[in-house]
Design a protein around this motif. Structure first.
Motif, mmCIF file in Angstrom:
data_model
loop_
_atom_site.group_PDB
_atom_site.id
_atom_site.type_symbol
_atom_site.label_atom_id
_atom_site.label_comp_id
_atom_site.label_asym_id
_atom_site.label_seq_id
_atom_site.Cartn_x
_atom_site.Cartn_y
_atom_site.Cartn_z
ATOM 1 N N LYS A 132 -8.578 3.023 0.706
ATOM 2 C CA LYS A 132 -7.206 2.582 0.492
ATOM 3 C C LYS A 132 -7.192 1.054 0.544
ATOM 4 O O LYS A 132 -7.995 0.429 1.252
ATOM 5 C CB LYS A 132 -6.245 3.163 1.520
ATOM 6 C CG LYS A 132 -6.604 2.919 2.970
ATOM 7 C CD LYS A 132 -5.649 3.648 3.896
ATOM 8 C CE LYS A 132 -6.058 3.488 5.362
ATOM 9 N NZ LYS A 132 -5.145 4.223 6.279
ATOM 10 N N ILE A 133 -6.271 0.444 -0.209
ATOM 11 C CA ILE A 133 -6.266 -1.010 -0.394
ATOM 12 C C ILE A 133 -4.896 -1.577 -0.060
ATOM 13 O O ILE A 133 -3.869 -1.072 -0.546
ATOM 14 C CB ILE A 133 -6.658 -1.374 -1.836
ATOM 15 C CG1 ILE A 133 -8.073 -0.863 -2.133
ATOM 16 C CG2 ILE A 133 -6.557 -2.876 -2.063
ATOM 17 C CD1 ILE A 133 -8.465 -0.960 -3.592
ATOM 18 N N THR B 81 0.834 -1.188 0.000
ATOM 19 C CA THR B 81 0.000 0.000 0.000
ATOM 20 C C THR B 81 0.865 1.232 0.000
ATOM 21 O O THR B 81 1.948 1.233 0.565
ATOM 22 C CB THR B 81 -0.942 0.024 1.229
ATOM 23 O OG1 THR B 81 -1.641 1.264 1.229
ATOM 24 C CG2 THR B 81 -0.194 -0.138 2.528
ATOM 25 N N VAL C 36 -9.413 -3.670 2.536
ATOM 26 C CA VAL C 36 -9.843 -2.353 2.080
ATOM 27 C C VAL C 36 -10.385 -1.565 3.265
ATOM 28 O O VAL C 36 -11.178 -2.085 4.058
ATOM 29 C CB VAL C 36 -10.910 -2.476 0.981
ATOM 30 C CG1 VAL C 36 -11.357 -1.099 0.519
ATOM 31 C CG2 VAL C 36 -10.366 -3.282 -0.197
ATOM 32 N N GLN D 149 -10.974 0.160 -6.478
ATOM 33 C CA GLN D 149 -9.773 0.952 -6.751
ATOM 34 C C GLN D 149 -10.098 2.326 -7.334
ATOM 35 O O GLN D 149 -9.256 3.228 -7.318
ATOM 36 C CB GLN D 149 -8.844 0.187 -7.700
ATOM 37 C CG GLN D 149 -8.124 -0.981 -7.031
ATOM 38 C CD GLN D 149 -7.347 -1.844 -8.013
ATOM 39 O OE1 GLN D 149 -7.743 -1.990 -9.177
ATOM 40 N NE2 GLN D 149 -6.247 -2.422 -7.558
ATOM 41 N N THR D 150 -11.302 2.501 -7.820
ATOM 42 C CA THR D 150 -11.707 3.801 -8.388
ATOM 43 C C THR D 150 -12.304 4.728 -7.342
ATOM 44 O O THR D 150 -12.603 5.887 -7.655
ATOM 45 C CB THR D 150 -12.746 3.590 -9.508
ATOM 46 O OG1 THR D 150 -13.975 3.096 -8.941
ATOM 47 C CG2 THR D 150 -12.248 2.610 -10.560
#
Length: 580
Positions: free
Chosen positions: A306-307, A31, A554, A300-301
């Motif tokens: 945050k991932i 990340t 996530v 992710q868009t």
């Protein structure tokens, strides 16, 4: 830290069918976000973790699943903890040391550590947890403590457990008369997994002591405190369990490591993976480690999220009931091998898991030091080979096109948890591919907790099950694969050996890695035994070992301090905070 000490503390925590939350080497999160440690934490707010299944218990000795384990981690502290990236055992509630002969383990509980009722956490509370394991007839944890001097004399259970129930005390446990926070545990023989196993379960004696008197039987198994605990040692306190909906916990303002920054931690049960993704997008959920690969691109868009991606300390598999009365073919190794060759696992990983997994053929996973370096059969998809193995085993096509032997059609039911679409899809794909081999196969989803109960109790109705292991960092596979851990419904004993598979050479390899006669607990020696163990499993195929998934964690960008990794998720939860 001495070399011997390092070899003895290979990992942390025992295996829990911490199923469906299944975790390559030393993997930390990938990340670009920092935990925001440089900023001063803001106070207040709440954390809502999303999951797709409810818990079953809040008594750690009865935990068989990841969901229940999450809650017990938050309300009861452990003696030691795993380094989140390496798995190395480190002090938490207590400091510890090991005697030069490797037989005695000494602990001292932190002087500041108190229960939420103000009473100090003392050695007796660890001993109470151990005694409860000895009394319970539902726990699958007795094997973790069987090498403590006197434990088998104290515990009660079936003849296969080794428990005698003749003693009123456990002779190997000594509490310091001058300091109630100090104690030692002496083993009957060198046990390489001991520093992990002895982490044990620290429960408030003032609450649970009544279940471990000389006259106590198995009342602990139905104790009201199992589902409504009242006294806590962890960063959060239990408030309410709304079954099927949520578990609500409030911060422990007197937590010995410092009061959590947030006011509440809520474990929220939602319908499915899609609901988790939607909850993260809307902000209803603070975080989840159960995000499915199919939802990753969409998430992710989302600018507010945050991932973190890291390899799982576990794997998803198909477990075969090798004694199934409904599917007797599963008793034959050739049939089980045919089922491995007849399933296109690479295709499943590509289409079902969107490439976020690694095909797997052993028990140990790449993140563990015990992961085998030897060459194992990869069981690449080969329908022709699968059909030939089935023919060699005496299964031939009948008039309806399905395989039959001795007048019995080869029927196969693949069970899995109804709250996990990934598992359901895998079961459906497997059933279709097995039909191409001539097997009358079908996928049957059912409630997760009910499925776990059937497995650990040895319910013969199950032919095959798709589920997952979330492994502990100590690679000892005794609780899952040693023949003594096979459940016995007639005797009322539970266990994780629900394939009913047993092999004398495999037992020997497990035992030599756990209790070496020469006291050699080095990684090199233990790994050699585990390679023998994995070679047997790879050949015999009591599981189709499926795949090791990536964990997709996530969280909202407002959640600070959240830094999960392969070996731990909530290890620093008391430091998390919500940025306003």
């Amino acid at each position: 830290m001495t070399k011997r000490f390092r070899t003895l503390i290979a990992g942390f925590a025992g295996v829990v069918l911490v199923a469906t939350a299944c975790t390559q080497s030393g993997g930390g999160p990938q990340t670009s976000e920092s935990p925001g440690a440089a900023e001063k934490p803001q106070q207040g707010g709440k954390i809502i973790e999303g999951d797709t299944s409810d818990i079953a218990t809040m008594n750690p000795i009865l935990v068989n699943d990841t969901r229940s384990r999450r809650i017990t981690q938050l309300i009861y502290d452990d003696l030691i903890q795993a380094d989140p990236k390496t798995g190395e055992a480190k002090p938490r509630l207590a400091t510890f040391s090991i005697s030069p002969d490797g037989l005695t383990y000494s602990y001292e509980i932190n002087a500041k550590a108190n229960w939420t009722d103000g009473k100090p956490i003392i050695a007796q509370d660890w001993l109470t947890g151990l005694q409860i394991v000895g009394k319970s007839q539902l726990t699958v944890r007795k094997s973790s403590f069987k090498d403590i001097q006197g434990f088998l004399d104290y515990c009660v259970g079936s003849s296969t457990s080794g428990c005698k129930g003749t003693a009123k005390t456990i002779s190997g446990v000594k509490i310091d008369s001058a300091n109630p926070k100090k104690f030692s545990v002496t083993m009957s023989k060198v046990t390489c997994s001991a520093i992990i196993d002895l982490n044990g379960y620290i429960l408030p004696t003032q609450v649970f002591g009544k279940y471990v008197t000389d006259t106590s039987k198995d009342e602990i198994d139905t104790a009201p405190e199992n589902v409504k605990p009242t006294v806590f040692s962890g960063p959060f306190k239990f408030e309410e369990w709304r079954k099927g909906d949520q578990v609500i916990m409030s911060k422990n303002a007197d937590y010995w490591q410092g009061a959590p920054n947030v006011d509440q931690y809520i474990f929220k049960v939602v319908a499915n993976a899609t609901a988790i993704a939607n909850g993260l997008k809307t902000g209803e959920l603070t975080f989840s480690i159960l995000v499915q690969p199919k939802d990753l691109a969409d998430l992710q868009t989302v600018d507010t999220l945050k991932i973190a991606k890291y390899p799982s300390l576990g794997y998803r598999f198909i477990g075969w009931n090798t004694t199934s009365p409904q599917a007797p073919g599963l008793a034959d190794k050739r049939v089980r091998q045919a089922l491995a060759y007849g399933l296109d696992m690479d295709s499943i990983i590509k289409s079902v898991v969107f490439g976020e997994a690694l095909a797997h053929v052993a028990h140990h996973v790449p993140v563990q030091w015990a992961y085998p370096d030897i060459q194992l059969e990869p069981y690449k998809f080969d329908q022709a080979k699968a059909k030939q193995l089935l023919k060699d085993a005496g299964w031939n096509a009948g008039s309806d096109g399905f395989l039959a032997k001795d007048g019995k059609k080869f029927s196969l039911t693949i069970s899995t948890s109804s709250d996990d679409q990934q598992n359901i899809t895998t079961a459906q794909v497997a059933a279709e591919q097995y039909k191409q081999l001539g097997i009358d196969a079908k996928a049957v989803p059912e409630a997760f907790q009910g499925l776990v109960t059937k497995l650990t109790s040895g319910d013969p109705v199950l032919d095959a099950t798709i589920i997952g292991w979330s492994l502990g960092t100590e690679p000892d596979p005794y609780q899952i694969w040693h023949s003594s851990q096979i459940p016995d419904r007639a005797k009322g004993t539970t266990g994780f050996g629900f394939t009913f598979f047993k092999d004398a050479d495999m037992d020997k390899a497990i035992e030599q890695a756990r209790n070496p006669a020469n006291a050699d607990c080095s990684v090199a020696t233990r790994k050699k035994n585990y390679e023998t163990f994995n070679k047997i499993l790879n050949d015999q195929q009591p599981y189709n070992f499926g795949y090791v998934p990536n964990i997709l964690a996530v969280s909202q960008k407002t959640l600070q301090g959240f830094a999960p990794a392969s070996f731990a998720t909530v290890y620093n939860v008391y430091q998390w905070w919500i940025k306003q």
